[in-house]
Design a protein around this motif. Structure first.
Motif, mmCIF file in Angstrom:
data_model
loop_
_atom_site.group_PDB
_atom_site.id
_atom_site.type_symbol
_atom_site.label_atom_id
_atom_site.label_comp_id
_atom_site.label_asym_id
_atom_site.label_seq_id
_atom_site.Cartn_x
_atom_site.Cartn_y
_atom_site.Cartn_z
ATOM 1 N N ARG A 98 -60.451 -4.440 9.727
ATOM 2 C CA ARG A 98 -59.833 -5.759 9.872
ATOM 3 C C ARG A 98 -58.355 -5.618 10.212
ATOM 4 O O ARG A 98 -57.826 -6.323 11.067
ATOM 5 N N ARG A 99 -57.676 -4.680 9.552
ATOM 6 C CA ARG A 99 -56.249 -4.502 9.811
ATOM 7 C C ARG A 99 -56.004 -4.015 11.227
ATOM 8 O O ARG A 99 -55.087 -4.455 11.895
ATOM 9 N N VAL A 100 -56.842 -3.071 11.670
ATOM 10 C CA VAL A 100 -56.678 -2.540 13.025
ATOM 11 C C VAL A 100 -56.917 -3.644 14.046
ATOM 12 O O VAL A 100 -56.171 -3.800 15.010
ATOM 13 N N VAL A 101 -57.977 -4.445 13.808
ATOM 14 C CA VAL A 101 -58.296 -5.546 14.739
ATOM 15 C C VAL A 101 -57.163 -6.574 14.743
ATOM 16 O O VAL A 101 -56.725 -7.041 15.794
ATOM 17 N N LEU A 102 -56.665 -6.918 13.539
ATOM 18 C CA LEU A 102 -55.573 -7.884 13.452
ATOM 19 C C LEU A 102 -54.344 -7.391 14.206
ATOM 20 O O LEU A 102 -53.733 -8.129 14.968
ATOM 21 N N ALA A 103 -54.003 -6.125 13.970
ATOM 22 C CA ALA A 103 -52.811 -5.574 14.621
ATOM 23 C C ALA A 103 -52.991 -5.513 16.129
ATOM 24 O O ALA A 103 -52.088 -5.850 16.898
ATOM 25 N N ALA A 104 -54.174 -5.089 16.556
ATOM 26 C CA ALA A 104 -54.430 -4.987 17.996
ATOM 27 C C ALA A 104 -54.406 -6.362 18.652
ATOM 28 O O ALA A 104 -53.862 -6.544 19.742
ATOM 29 N N ALA A 105 -54.985 -7.351 17.938
ATOM 30 C CA ALA A 105 -54.992 -8.711 18.476
ATOM 31 C C ALA A 105 -53.565 -9.240 18.602
ATOM 32 O O ALA A 105 -53.188 -9.847 19.600
ATOM 33 N N ALA A 106 -52.772 -8.964 17.548
ATOM 34 C CA ALA A 106 -51.382 -9.424 17.599
ATOM 35 C C ALA A 106 -50.635 -8.754 18.734
ATOM 36 O O ALA A 106 -49.858 -9.383 19.447
ATOM 37 N N ILE A 127 -45.145 0.502 5.303
ATOM 38 C CA ILE A 127 -44.277 1.305 6.170
ATOM 39 C C ILE A 127 -45.091 2.406 6.840
ATOM 40 O O ILE A 127 -45.007 2.614 8.058
ATOM 41 N N GLY A 128 -45.903 3.115 6.052
ATOM 42 C CA GLY A 128 -46.744 4.180 6.599
ATOM 43 C C GLY A 128 -47.723 3.655 7.628
ATOM 44 O O GLY A 128 -47.939 4.277 8.680
ATOM 45 N N TYR A 129 -48.313 2.507 7.329
ATOM 46 C CA TYR A 129 -49.278 1.896 8.253
ATOM 47 C C TYR A 129 -48.623 1.557 9.590
ATOM 48 O O TYR A 129 -49.175 1.822 10.666
ATOM 49 N N LEU A 130 -47.419 0.993 9.536
ATOM 50 C CA LEU A 130 -46.710 0.598 10.759
ATOM 51 C C LEU A 130 -46.366 1.830 11.607
ATOM 52 O O LEU A 130 -46.474 1.796 12.837
ATOM 53 N N ILE A 131 -45.995 2.913 10.950
ATOM 54 C CA ILE A 131 -45.639 4.137 11.671
ATOM 55 C C ILE A 131 -46.884 4.817 12.252
ATOM 56 O O ILE A 131 -46.904 5.222 13.414
ATOM 57 N N GLU A 132 -47.928 4.923 11.430
ATOM 58 C CA GLU A 132 -49.141 5.637 11.856
ATOM 59 C C GLU A 132 -49.892 4.898 12.958
ATOM 60 O O GLU A 132 -50.612 5.510 13.745
ATOM 61 N N ASN A 133 -49.754 3.584 13.002
ATOM 62 C CA ASN A 133 -50.461 2.779 14.006
ATOM 63 C C ASN A 133 -49.466 2.093 14.945
ATOM 64 O O ASN A 133 -49.662 0.943 15.356
ATOM 65 N N ALA A 134 -48.410 2.816 15.290
ATOM 66 C CA ALA A 134 -47.300 2.227 16.045
ATOM 67 C C ALA A 134 -47.736 1.605 17.363
ATOM 68 O O ALA A 134 -47.346 0.481 17.692
ATOM 69 N N ALA A 135 -48.558 2.323 18.114
ATOM 70 C CA ALA A 135 -48.901 1.863 19.469
ATOM 71 C C ALA A 135 -49.615 0.514 19.463
ATOM 72 O O ALA A 135 -49.458 -0.289 20.388
ATOM 73 N N SER A 136 -50.410 0.253 18.418
ATOM 74 C CA SER A 136 -51.168 -1.007 18.372
ATOM 75 C C SER A 136 -50.435 -2.087 17.586
ATOM 76 O O SER A 136 -50.971 -3.166 17.348
ATOM 77 N N ASN A 137 -49.199 -1.795 17.176
ATOM 78 C CA ASN A 137 -48.461 -2.757 16.352
ATOM 79 C C ASN A 137 -47.172 -3.246 16.987
ATOM 80 O O ASN A 137 -46.244 -3.654 16.292
ATOM 81 N N HIS A 138 -47.096 -3.240 18.303
ATOM 82 C CA HIS A 138 -45.878 -3.718 18.960
ATOM 83 C C HIS A 138 -45.715 -5.228 18.858
ATOM 84 O O HIS A 138 -44.647 -5.762 19.164
ATOM 85 N N GLY A 139 -46.764 -5.917 18.428
ATOM 86 C CA GLY A 139 -46.673 -7.363 18.210
ATOM 87 C C GLY A 139 -46.359 -7.723 16.772
ATOM 88 O O GLY A 139 -46.425 -8.888 16.391
ATOM 89 N N THR A 140 -46.023 -6.705 15.965
ATOM 90 C CA THR A 140 -45.818 -6.892 14.522
ATOM 91 C C THR A 140 -44.371 -6.619 14.138
ATOM 92 O O THR A 140 -43.761 -5.675 14.638
ATOM 93 N N ILE A 141 -43.816 -7.437 13.253
ATOM 94 C CA ILE A 141 -42.555 -7.067 12.607
ATOM 95 C C ILE A 141 -42.746 -7.141 11.092
ATOM 96 O O ILE A 141 -43.483 -7.992 10.585
ATOM 97 N N MET A 142 -42.137 -6.196 10.391
ATOM 98 C CA MET A 142 -42.284 -6.079 8.942
ATOM 99 C C MET A 142 -41.003 -6.506 8.249
ATOM 100 O O MET A 142 -39.906 -6.103 8.641
#
Length: 328
Positions: A8-16, A82-97
């Motif tokens: 779910r997190r991966v899908v959410l991040a990718a969708a964002a 923080i770890g999640y944002l770094i490890e999944n950086a490429a799919s999280n360019h639509g995310t800010i923490m």
């Protein structure tokens, strides 16, 4: 973590990420970003949660951002997000923490291995100063009185706070004591896990003063429960003009618990600029002023390199003090 939650997190991040593009600023100066996904390193109802949702509310209502979504990811003192944002950086360019001063304190103490340099710094947005308060009927009316009471009876003049030893409330009290010429390691600090218990200790005399956030101090003062004897701001704050600063009482110390936003490492420059532009424009909107005033926040805006310089300075000051106190 279950596979379903991870998916779910991966899908959410990718969708964002797929939905969020930096749009050109329109002629009317409105929409800057199509959508933003806010990653919140703590649970619902906390300071991080309120900051992210309040910022998203202002950005969307003002028309600067099309849509905002939110995801709470507690764990590891904020380290899990923080770890999640770094490890999944490429799919999280639509995310800010969202984060705040604890990213500095907890990286120094090794609660998590990363620090702010491992992320893309977007902007510092708001702050809450710290304050020392005493009970409404206390004979102490100023920092001068508190220091005099401490000198007369060190063991009987304890300061309480809502964080663990070495946490933010303790560090603020230590900074004030040191700036007043006292040994920052010598005073008695008593931690409380809830505001009600700390207030009971203040009223019973178990502690002489309480170290807390300024906005919380203002609420207590407005309710007639405490007197604010010192604020860690450079100048008196409009939200409570009667509260004197530490500096005007000869105690040369300032501190602000900032809150701000970070993005994944490797964020494309045009997206970073779009996020910074949206946040900068937000300050001039009535929608933001409504959110800010409702929460008692202070506008403290640091973009990019200014944000980095601010964080590096805070890291130095806090690190030096924690070494003196024996926490590093």
């Amino acid at each position: 973590m279950t596979f379903m939650k991870m998916t779910r997190r991966v899908v959410l991040a990718a969708a964002a990420a797929s939905m969020t593009f930096a749009s050109p600023v329109l002629a009317d100066g409105h929409k800057v970003v199509d959508s933003i996904h806010f990653l919140i390193p703590g649970g619902a109802g906390g300071g991080w949660d309120g900051t992210a949702r309040g910022t998203g509310e202002a950005l969307t209502k003002a028309g600067l951002v099309g849509t905002a979504s939110y995801e709470n990811m507690s764990g590891g003192g904020g380290g899990k997000a923080i770890g999640y944002l770094i490890e999944n950086a490429a799919s999280n360019h639509g995310t800010i923490m969202v984060n705040s001063t604890p990213i500095v304190i907890r990286s120094l103490t090794g609660v998590f291995p990363q620090n702010f340099r491992d992320l893309t710094l977007v902007a510092g947005t708001i702050g809450d100063y710290a304050a020392l308060v005493v009970g409404k009927d206390s004979p102490i009316n100023s920092m001068t009185d508190l220091i005099a009471a401490y000198k007369a009876d060190p063991s009987g003049t304890a300061i309480g706070g809502g964080s663990v030893p070495g946490g933010m409330d303790h560090l603020v009290a230590a900074m004030a004591m040191e700036a007043a010429g006292e040994d920052p390691t010598a005073f008695k600090y008593i931690p409380y896990d809830a505001g009600g218990k700390a207030m009971a200790a203040l009223l019973s005399g178990e502690i002489a003063a309480l170290s807390t956030g300024f906005s919380e101090a203002v609420d207590l003062a407005n309710a007639g429960e405490v007197k604010i004897i010192g604020v860690t701001s450079d100048e008196r704050v409009d939200a409570y003009k009667d509260a004197p600063t530490m500096k005007e009482q000869g105690i040369d110390t300032t501190f602000v618990n900032w809150r701000g936003f970070f993005a994944a490492p490797g964020l494309p420059e045009e997206q970073l600029v779009a996020y910074q532009t949206a946040l900068t424009k937000m300050y001039d909107t009535p929608e933001w002023e409504e959110v800010r005033a409702r929460n008692g926040w202070v506008n403290i805006h640091n973009n990019g390199d200014d944000f980095r310089a601010f964080l590096e300075n805070q890291e130095q000051v806090i690190g030096d003090l924690m070494k003196k106190l024996g926490f590093l």
